[in-house]
Design a protein around this motif. Sequence first.
Motif, PDB file in Angstrom:
ATOM      1  N   LEU A 144     -13.303   9.067   8.631  1.00 25.72           N
ATOM      2  CA  LEU A 144     -12.528   7.922   8.159  1.00 25.72           C
ATOM      3  C   LEU A 144     -12.017   8.141   6.740  1.00 25.72           C
ATOM      4  O   LEU A 144     -10.857   7.837   6.421  1.00 25.72           O
ATOM      5  CB  LEU A 144     -13.379   6.650   8.231  1.00 25.72           C
ATOM      6  N   ALA A 145     -12.888   8.695   5.876  1.00 31.73           N
ATOM      7  CA  ALA A 145     -12.484   8.972   4.500  1.00 31.73           C
ATOM      8  C   ALA A 145     -11.386  10.027   4.455  1.00 31.73           C
ATOM      9  O   ALA A 145     -10.434   9.927   3.670  1.00 31.73           O
ATOM     10  CB  ALA A 145     -13.686   9.420   3.679  1.00 31.73           C
ATOM     11  N   GLU A 146     -11.505  11.030   5.309  1.00 32.51           N
ATOM     12  CA  GLU A 146     -10.499  12.096   5.326  1.00 32.51           C
ATOM     13  C   GLU A 146      -9.171  11.580   5.853  1.00 32.51           C
ATOM     14  O   GLU A 146      -8.099  11.943   5.347  1.00 32.51           O
ATOM     15  CB  GLU A 146     -11.000  13.270   6.163  1.00 32.51           C
ATOM     16  N   ALA A 147      -9.219  10.730   6.865  1.00 35.83           N
ATOM     17  CA  ALA A 147      -7.980  10.136   7.378  1.00 35.83           C
ATOM     18  C   ALA A 147      -7.319   9.275   6.295  1.00 35.83           C
ATOM     19  O   ALA A 147      -6.089   9.292   6.136  1.00 35.83           O
ATOM     20  CB  ALA A 147      -8.284   9.304   8.623  1.00 35.83           C
ATOM     21  N   HIS A 148      -8.148   8.570   5.540  1.00 32.99           N
ATOM     22  CA  HIS A 148      -7.613   7.740   4.453  1.00 32.99           C
ATOM     23  C   HIS A 148      -6.949   8.604   3.381  1.00 32.99           C
ATOM     24  O   HIS A 148      -5.893   8.246   2.838  1.00 32.99           O
ATOM     25  CB  HIS A 148      -8.733   6.896   3.849  1.00 32.99           C
ATOM     26  N   ALA A 149      -7.561   9.767   3.070  1.00 32.86           N
ATOM     27  CA  ALA A 149      -6.985  10.672   2.077  1.00 32.86           C
ATOM     28  C   ALA A 149      -5.627  11.194   2.534  1.00 32.86           C
ATOM     29  O   ALA A 149      -4.687  11.305   1.734  1.00 32.86           O
ATOM     30  CB  ALA A 149      -7.944  11.835   1.817  1.00 32.86           C
ATOM     31  N   VAL A 161      -3.537   9.694   4.718  1.00 30.11           N
ATOM     32  CA  VAL A 161      -2.587   8.578   4.696  1.00 30.11           C
ATOM     33  C   VAL A 161      -2.161   8.260   3.263  1.00 30.11           C
ATOM     34  O   VAL A 161      -0.982   7.972   2.999  1.00 30.11           O
ATOM     35  CB  VAL A 161      -3.204   7.339   5.375  1.00 30.11           C
ATOM     36  N   ASP A 162      -3.098   8.331   2.335  1.00 32.39           N
ATOM     37  CA  ASP A 162      -2.774   8.051   0.938  1.00 32.39           C
ATOM     38  C   ASP A 162      -1.778   9.063   0.390  1.00 32.39           C
ATOM     39  O   ASP A 162      -0.833   8.716  -0.332  1.00 32.39           O
ATOM     40  CB  ASP A 162      -4.057   8.052   0.102  1.00 32.39           C
ATOM     41  N   ARG A 199       1.616   8.364   1.784  1.00 30.65           N
ATOM     42  CA  ARG A 199       2.200   7.226   1.073  1.00 30.65           C
ATOM     43  C   ARG A 199       2.834   7.668  -0.247  1.00 30.65           C
ATOM     44  O   ARG A 199       3.948   7.255  -0.593  1.00 30.65           O
ATOM     45  CB  ARG A 199       1.115   6.178   0.813  1.00 30.65           C
ATOM     46  N   TYR A 234      -3.852  18.803   4.045  1.00 25.67           N
ATOM     47  CA  TYR A 234      -3.339  17.441   4.149  1.00 25.67           C
ATOM     48  C   TYR A 234      -1.916  17.346   3.622  1.00 25.67           C
ATOM     49  O   TYR A 234      -1.096  16.579   4.140  1.00 25.67           O
ATOM     50  CB  TYR A 234      -4.238  16.475   3.383  1.00 25.67           C
TER      51      TYR A 234
END
Length: 396
Positions: free
Chosen positions: A67-72, A74-75, A78, A98
Amino acid sequence: MPSPKVLLVANTSWYLHNFRLPLLKDLRAAGYQVEGVAPHDSYTALLEAEGFTVHPWLVARRSVNPLAEAHALVDLLRIYRREQPALVHHFTIKACLYGTIAAKGARIYRVINAVTGLGHVFLGTRKRNHLMRSALKPIYQAAFKARRATVVFQNAADQEKLVQLGITNAERAELIRGSGVDITHFNPAALANAAAPGAFHGPLQLLFPSRLIREKGVKELLEACQRLWADAIPLQLLVAGAIDAGNRSALTPDELGTLQADPRIRCLGHVDDMRAVYAACDLVVLPSWREGLSRALNEAAAMERPIITTDVPGCRDVIDHGRSGLLVAIHDARGIELAIRLLLENPDLASRLGKEARRKVVAVFQVSLVNQSTLEIYGRLLGTPLDRKPILQGMF
């Protein structure tokens, strides 16, 4: 026509400041609108003081939480969509992986992925490493074979390894040797108290200039020192580096405490400007297991220090055995001991090695030469001429 915007991306602001600040400055001088992307840390303010914007990236070096890696990811996507750079330049593996995916999502077609060294996944020989390599290979291929990506290596061995494994293609690979060293800043002639190479102190001042992780060969060096101390050879070991809490192979606090308790060892911790430390030492020893291209060895060589290091990629690129330093086998404490004895008994040899080490740095590794190679890639990818080239620094 507005200046092309380029983003330099890493997993710490510390990396951008300590390894890429001259490149940031040279890109700005060449007419690019250059900004950074990295998690904010204590070095972010230093970059901002130099006039560079650093966009905060929410990524953690050691995290393996999906989850943290997916958030990184996506960030980063963005940030790319918001900033719309003409080119993104990634350093460190998470940024490369990434960043290439995010560049595709943001329709950015010029990507540079800088391989600063191969980790356990590609170097390990255990069954676990082979399994991880098989599982991660498609992900690495997506980044390093992407049509939009140019892959920059710091040494030829890493380049050959990833081509051999099918991770990247030879035609998209470039070789740029490290991040360069400022030969004006790292210059023994600029320091009044710099010891001449071979003019040994009593006791001998031996420097280990690295983070305290096992892959830097700290255990082998300590074993070599124990052998020398057992023969009553007067030697003080200087350790210029801190525990890297983000690295799984870092020494433990208890192990650091053992070093600090030994009166024959001086633990200096992290040193921002190493010039005075290099100037005061007699020999530099870095028995690393492998490097991308060792910045510490380049700085020590620029300071004319006699160097002992390992015969591995990223170290032997800096040191030519018997000409600009001595190479020993990996994991070889006995070889380190014998190399120290050889130089201690032959100060004239130590002097010749130190002087030749600086000559090689000036000819090959000075930061202006290294950055010019990077600027040429930018110009080629963006199809724009450079406004001006950095001025090469003086020879000595």
